[in-house]
Design a protein around this motif. Structure first.
Motif, short mmCIF file in Angstrom:
data_model
loop_
_atom_site.label_atom_id
_atom_site.label_comp_id
_atom_site.label_asym_id
_atom_site.label_seq_id
_atom_site.Cartn_x
_atom_site.Cartn_y
_atom_site.Cartn_z
N GLU A 73 13.40 -5.54 10.89
CA GLU A 73 12.70 -5.29 12.15
C GLU A 73 13.63 -4.56 13.11
OE1 GLU A 73 9.38 -7.12 11.91
OE2 GLU A 73 10.35 -7.00 10.00
N ALA A 74 13.25 -3.36 13.54
CA ALA A 74 14.13 -2.54 14.36
C ALA A 74 13.34 -1.77 15.40
CB ALA A 74 14.91 -1.57 13.47
N ALA A 75 14.01 -1.34 16.47
CA ALA A 75 13.35 -0.54 17.51
C ALA A 75 12.86 0.77 16.91
CB ALA A 75 14.32 -0.27 18.66
N GLY A 76 11.69 1.19 17.32
CA GLY A 76 11.12 2.43 16.82
C GLY A 76 9.96 2.18 15.90
N LEU A 77 9.62 3.17 15.10
CA LEU A 77 8.50 3.05 14.17
C LEU A 77 8.80 1.99 13.13
CD1 LEU A 77 5.76 4.17 13.13
CD2 LEU A 77 7.09 5.72 11.70
N ARG A 78 7.92 1.00 13.00
CA ARG A 78 8.11 -0.07 12.03
C ARG A 78 7.54 0.32 10.68
NH1 ARG A 78 5.61 -6.13 12.10
NH2 ARG A 78 7.09 -7.02 10.65
N HIS A 79 6.30 0.76 10.67
CA HIS A 79 5.67 1.23 9.44
C HIS A 79 4.39 1.97 9.77
CE1 HIS A 79 3.69 -2.76 9.96
NE2 HIS A 79 2.63 -2.10 9.55
N LEU A 80 3.88 2.71 8.81
CA LEU A 80 2.60 3.39 8.92
C LEU A 80 1.67 2.71 7.93
CD1 LEU A 80 0.74 5.65 9.91
CD2 LEU A 80 1.81 7.14 8.21
N ALA A 81 0.51 2.26 8.39
CA ALA A 81 -0.42 1.52 7.53
C ALA A 81 -1.65 2.36 7.23
CB ALA A 81 -0.83 0.22 8.21
N PHE A 82 -2.04 2.35 5.98
CA PHE A 82 -3.23 3.05 5.53
C PHE A 82 -4.27 2.03 5.13
CE2 PHE A 82 0.37 5.83 4.59
CZ PHE A 82 -0.05 7.02 5.18
N GLY A 83 -5.52 2.23 5.58
CA GLY A 83 -6.61 1.36 5.19
C GLY A 83 -7.09 1.69 3.79
N VAL A 84 -7.32 0.66 2.99
CA VAL A 84 -7.86 0.83 1.64
C VAL A 84 -8.99 -0.17 1.44
CG1 VAL A 84 -5.69 1.70 0.65
CG2 VAL A 84 -6.17 -0.75 0.55
N ASN A 85 -9.95 0.19 0.60
CA ASN A 85 -11.07 -0.72 0.33
C ASN A 85 -10.71 -1.79 -0.69
OD1 ASN A 85 -12.88 0.55 2.08
ND2 ASN A 85 -13.40 2.07 0.55
N ASP A 86 -9.88 -1.47 -1.66
CA ASP A 86 -9.54 -2.37 -2.75
C ASP A 86 -8.03 -2.39 -2.92
OD1 ASP A 86 -9.00 -3.59 -5.24
OD2 ASP A 86 -10.88 -2.85 -6.12
N LEU A 87 -7.37 -3.41 -2.38
CA LEU A 87 -5.91 -3.46 -2.40
C LEU A 87 -5.36 -3.57 -3.81
CD1 LEU A 87 -3.32 -3.46 -0.72
CD2 LEU A 87 -3.53 -5.94 -0.55
N ASP A 88 -6.01 -4.36 -4.66
CA ASP A 88 -5.52 -4.51 -6.03
C ASP A 88 -5.52 -3.17 -6.77
OD1 ASP A 88 -5.09 -7.32 -5.89
OD2 ASP A 88 -7.24 -7.64 -6.12
N LYS A 89 -6.58 -2.40 -6.60
CA LYS A 89 -6.68 -1.08 -7.23
C LYS A 89 -5.62 -0.14 -6.67
CE LYS A 89 -10.00 2.65 -8.08
NZ LYS A 89 -11.37 3.12 -7.84
N ALA A 90 -5.43 -0.18 -5.36
CA ALA A 90 -4.44 0.69 -4.72
C ALA A 90 -3.03 0.36 -5.20
CB ALA A 90 -4.53 0.55 -3.20
N VAL A 91 -2.70 -0.92 -5.30
CA VAL A 91 -1.38 -1.34 -5.78
C VAL A 91 -1.19 -0.90 -7.23
CG1 VAL A 91 -0.01 -3.37 -6.41
CG2 VAL A 91 -1.07 -3.23 -4.15
N LYS A 92 -2.22 -1.11 -8.04
CA LYS A 92 -2.13 -0.72 -9.45
C LYS A 92 -1.87 0.78 -9.57
CE LYS A 92 -4.60 -1.10 -13.82
NZ LYS A 92 -5.81 -1.57 -14.50
N GLU A 93 -2.55 1.58 -8.75
CA GLU A 93 -2.36 3.03 -8.79
C GLU A 93 -0.94 3.40 -8.37
OE1 GLU A 93 -4.16 7.14 -6.93
OE2 GLU A 93 -5.52 5.44 -7.19
N LEU A 94 -0.44 2.79 -7.30
CA LEU A 94 0.93 3.07 -6.87
C LEU A 94 1.92 2.69 -7.96
CD1 LEU A 94 1.12 1.88 -3.15
CD2 LEU A 94 1.21 4.22 -4.00
N ASN A 95 1.77 1.49 -8.51
CA ASN A 95 2.69 1.02 -9.55
C ASN A 95 2.66 1.93 -10.78
OD1 ASN A 95 2.10 -2.53 -8.87
ND2 ASN A 95 3.39 -1.07 -7.82
N SER A 96 1.49 2.47 -11.10
CA SER A 96 1.38 3.36 -12.26
C SER A 96 2.12 4.67 -12.02
CB SER A 96 -0.09 3.64 -12.60
OG SER A 96 -0.66 4.55 -11.68
N LYS A 97 2.42 4.96 -10.76
CA LYS A 97 3.15 6.18 -10.40
C LYS A 97 4.60 5.85 -10.04
CE LYS A 97 -1.05 8.46 -8.92
NZ LYS A 97 -1.84 9.01 -7.82
#
Length: 128
Positions: free
Chosen positions: A71-95
């Protein structure tokens, strides 16, 4: 593509009251919710633009200058909305993108996870 929107931007500030005033009084963002998390000595201010939730403003005691984490001053993170988190994680992990363990937002009950871009910028997928 699995991303369908930006969910929110989280910012850690060095002076909570100054930043709160800037985002609400100067920029005109609307306060949705403001909480103080005593166990973390941390304020959390949820802000909206035209009724759309866009920024989480945090304070932490003596935040270090931005490196990337923790946790630090400034931008913490950028969040993207997804409909299906499990599918999104699986796709990221596959890459060959490593994701953290899926967590539950204590205020909304929604699921989310973090990962990093090639430069170490913290990114988040937040299930809609």
């Amino acid at each position: 593509m699995i991303i369908n929107s930006i969910h929110h931007i989280a910012i850690i500030c060095s002076d909570y009251e100054v930043s709160k005033k800037f985002y609400t009084e100067i920029l005109g963002l609307e306060i949705i919710r403001e909480v103080y998390r005593e166990e973390r000595e941390s304020h959390k201010l949820d802000l909206a633009l035209n009724g759309n939730y866009i920024i989480e403003l945090f304070s932490f005691p003596d935040p270090p200058e931005r490196v990337s984490r923790p946790e630090a001053a400034g931008l913490r993170h950028l969040a993207f909305g997804v409909n299906d988190l499990d599918k999104a994680v699986k796709e990221l992990n596959s890459k060959n993108v490593t994701t953290e363990t899926i967590r539950i937002d204590e205020f909304t009950g929604k699921r989310f996870t973090f990962f990093s871009d090639p430069d170490g910028l913290p990114l988040e997928f937040y299930e809609k």
